[in-house]
Design an enzyme around this catalytic site. Structure first.
Site, PDB file in Angstrom:
ATOM      1  N   GLU A 152     -27.405   4.287   0.994  1.00  0.00           N
ATOM      2  CA  GLU A 152     -27.649   4.579  -0.411  1.00  0.00           C
ATOM      3  C   GLU A 152     -28.072   3.307  -1.129  1.00  0.00           C
ATOM      4  OE1 GLU A 152     -24.731   8.360  -1.320  1.00  0.00           O
ATOM      5  OE2 GLU A 152     -24.154   6.381  -2.064  1.00  0.00           O
ATOM      6  N   CYS A 211     -15.555   9.783  -8.344  1.00  0.00           N
ATOM      7  CA  CYS A 211     -16.173   9.145  -9.521  1.00  0.00           C
ATOM      8  C   CYS A 211     -16.693  10.169 -10.519  1.00  0.00           C
ATOM      9  CB  CYS A 211     -17.270   8.199  -9.078  1.00  0.00           C
ATOM     10  SG  CYS A 211     -16.642   6.781  -8.137  1.00  0.00           S
ATOM     11  N   SER A 248     -27.460   7.052  -4.209  1.00  0.00           N
ATOM     12  CA  SER A 248     -26.192   7.553  -4.717  1.00  0.00           C
ATOM     13  C   SER A 248     -26.474   8.619  -5.766  1.00  0.00           C
ATOM     14  CB  SER A 248     -25.403   6.407  -5.345  1.00  0.00           C
ATOM     15  OG  SER A 248     -24.398   6.890  -6.207  1.00  0.00           O
ATOM     16  N   ASP A 293     -18.171   5.277  -0.799  1.00  0.00           N
ATOM     17  CA  ASP A 293     -19.546   4.793  -0.870  1.00  0.00           C
ATOM     18  C   ASP A 293     -19.702   3.639  -1.853  1.00  0.00           C
ATOM     19  OD1 ASP A 293     -20.004   6.831   0.888  1.00  0.00           O
ATOM     20  OD2 ASP A 293     -21.797   7.554  -0.115  1.00  0.00           O
ATOM     21  N   CYS A 332     -14.407  12.690  -1.412  1.00  0.00           N
ATOM     22  CA  CYS A 332     -15.563  11.830  -1.609  1.00  0.00           C
ATOM     23  C   CYS A 332     -16.718  12.183  -0.682  1.00  0.00           C
ATOM     24  CB  CYS A 332     -15.152  10.360  -1.498  1.00  0.00           C
ATOM     25  SG  CYS A 332     -14.099   9.876  -2.889  1.00  0.00           S
ATOM     26  N   ASP A 333     -17.809  11.507  -0.925  1.00  0.00           N
ATOM     27  CA  ASP A 333     -19.156  11.898  -0.531  1.00  0.00           C
ATOM     28  C   ASP A 333     -19.321  12.639   0.795  1.00  0.00           C
ATOM     29  OD1 ASP A 333     -19.111   9.827  -2.514  1.00  0.00           O
ATOM     30  OD2 ASP A 333     -21.274   9.800  -2.360  1.00  0.00           O
TER      31      ASP A 333
END
Length: 551
Positions: free
Chosen positions: A442, A191, A468, A78, A119-120
């Site tokens: 986002e 992250c 985000s 992202d 991840c997302d």
């Protein structure tokens, strides 16, 4: 065994012949076939280190007498996709991942699965796939990135995004931003803050679909490799006992996830993904239930972007089990929910006392008495909107401002970067919803720029898109109905007054009904003509209030 569909009996001789082309022996044909879903690629920092994890998972499976078969899943970063057309594909990738896993599992009659996301969208997608397929499944994430360090302080990706706004407003030099850029993301992993990826990895652990530590063990640690090996072993035990995802992810488990979500102050995207997961589980999870949970659950953690701590800090003081144990002291956790380990959540968190009182607050001395996420309602959000309450400054909890309206993220960013947004403004970004975007992008770039310019205490942002997990400030997303479907957000004009009351859960456009009716009759809703996957997605996707799932 389900895999007998492709290996048992004289009529399956052709199938066995193809399997032997892979190098399988006759003895392996008698063992369970375990799918290992690997979302490795060389583009996403959270996924680049997964090859070693996959090998650890396979070792665990082999140790317990299974035959592992690795196959891939796509993943979008992202951060790299942010603020250009690439972000239209991020949420949309969730449905593709689910469908891809279903196809591979069903087509090859796999007995069980170990899924490795990070991840997302990969994490909720794999939870959704587990719910849909309902074969024994363990999810083990790639693990969080360590925070960066610069001048004795911890930094992360949001520091870089906010630095852009600081440079544009003259508060930082380009040379200083370059130093931040070089130090914010020191290595592989999702992250470092309580952003969407880590939020959903923590939710996986809370739901019981990941092992203890799944949400917080750092990506770079040997402990993460051991966890992956244990995941491979655990799925074999699940298969033997016939424990399936729907035995684990029930209504009580979803409630635990909402409770933990509020206590941790997770990304607003968890609302979208948990709602989508509930659809796969055929359970009812509406936004009003989320507010009910929020009103009774205290906020115990303020991790980045809401505070200075990161996932590594949460791990060092006891991780998710310590948070759940603290919540259990006020009877906020359903302790009898099953986990992939074959034991209950209560057994897992027993004696998991937190260390200290800085990263995880005491249940009797929380950051706030209610949860970190709030759903807002009003004429501007008849079906709800979502804000990360724990990351909003006190002075913005009740705010009335003048609308500055933009029909795309790009237009808003130009205005923000040109210092056209002033204290007292409410930036309205519309036609960015699931259909209107399409893809519900986002908005980390505009929110970070506002924060970097020092306007987070005097400017709000509202969108039918989303944010985000790295977003902080009075950033209200998921406005439903969206502009493309004729929601009131489509009829806001520059200079209109907008009332935001996060404490009371209100979001209203202060324009009388007669004027609104006139605007509706005079306004042509904007459309877009996308081909390819986005065109298909736009036609099929539901409202954000419904999880933005396929209809």
């Amino acid at each position: 065994m389900r895999s007998n569909n492709v290996k048992s009996g004289v009529e399956k001789a052709p199938h066995r012949s193809l399997l032997k082309a892979l190098g399988l022996s006759d003895s392996e044909m008698k063992k369970p076939f375990i799918g290992v879903v690997n979302s490795f690629n060389e583009l996403v920092p959270g996924h680049v280190g997964m090859r070693e994890l996959v090998e650890s998972v396979k070792r665990g499976i082999l140790m317990e007498g299974g035959v592992p078969f690795e196959f891939p899943a796509i993943a979008v970063c992202d951060g790299i996709a942010m603020n250009h057309e690439g972000m239209r594909y991020s949420l949309a990738s969730r449905e593709l991942i689910v469908d891809g896993i279903e196809i591979m599992t069903k087509a090859h009659s796999l007995d069980a699965l170990v899924m490795i996301p990070n991840c997302d969208k990969t994490v909720p997608a794999m939870l959704m796939a587990a719910a849909r397929l309902n074969v024994p499944t363990v999810i083990v994430s790639g693990g969080p990135m360590m925070a960066g360090r610069l001048n004795g302080k911890k930094i992360d990706l949001t520091t870089v995004f906010e630095g852009v706004g600081a440079v544009k407003s003259g508060k930082m030099t380009e040379e200083e931003l370059y130093e931040i850029e070089n130090n914010a993301c020191p290595g592989c992993g999702s992250c470092a803050g309580m952003f969407t990826a880590n939020s959903m990895n923590c939710m996986t652990e809370v739901l019981g679909m990941g092992l203890k530590g799944n949400g917080t063990v750092p990506a770079i640690s040997a402990e993460r490799k051991r966890l992956a090996k244990e995941a491979g072993k655990a799925v074999m035990e699940m298969l033997e006992k016939n424990i399936c995802p729907r035995d684990i992810m029930n209504e009580k488990a979803l409630e635990n996830a909402l409770v933990a979500d509020m206590a941790l102050g997770c990304s607003t995207n968890t609302v979208l993904h948990l709602t989508a997961l509930s659809k796969e589980l055929e359970l009812d999870l509406d936004l009003e239930k989320l507010n009910k949970v929020s009103r009774r659950v205290p906020n115990l953690c303020r991790l980045s972007p809401a505070g200075p701590d990161h996932i590594e800090d949460l791990h060092s003081v006891g991780g998710i089990s310590a948070v759940l144990n603290e919540l259990s002291k006020n009877d906020l956790i359903n302790l009898d929910v099953m986990t992939v380990e074959g034991r209950t959540i209560g057994d897992r968190i027993k004696n998991s006392e937190k260390i200290g009182n800085s990263v995880i607050r005491d249940i009797d001395a929380p950051y706030s008495k209610d949860g970190g996420i709030r759903v807002l309602w009003g004429n501007l959000a008849e079906n709800g909107a979502v804000v990360k309450k724990s990351a909003v400054l006190d002075e913005m909890m009740e705010f009335t401002g003048r609308a500055r309206v933009f029909d795309s993220e790009e237009d808003s960013v130009v205005a923000i970067m040109n210092n056209e947004i002033k204290a007292g403004d409410v930036v309205v970004i519309r036609y960015e919803g699931p259909k209107g975007g399409p893809g519900m992008r986002e908005m980390l770039t505009p929110t970070s720029a506002i924060n970097g310019m020092g306007l987070d205490g005097s400017v709000a942002l509202i969108t039918d898109g989303r944010f985000s997990g790295g977003t902080r400030g009075a950033a209200i997303g998921h406005v439903s109905p969206e502009a493309a479907e004729g929601g009131i957000i489509a009829f806001v004009k520059d200079g209109d007054s907008i009332e935001i009351n996060i404490n009371e859960g209100k979001l209203n456009l202060l324009v009388d009904q007669e004027e609104l009716d006139k605007r509706k009759s005079d306004t042509t809703l904007k459309g877009n003509d996308y081909k390819g996957y986005l065109g298909k997605y736009k036609k099929s996707v539901s409202s954000a209030s419904d999880g933005a799932v396929w209809k």
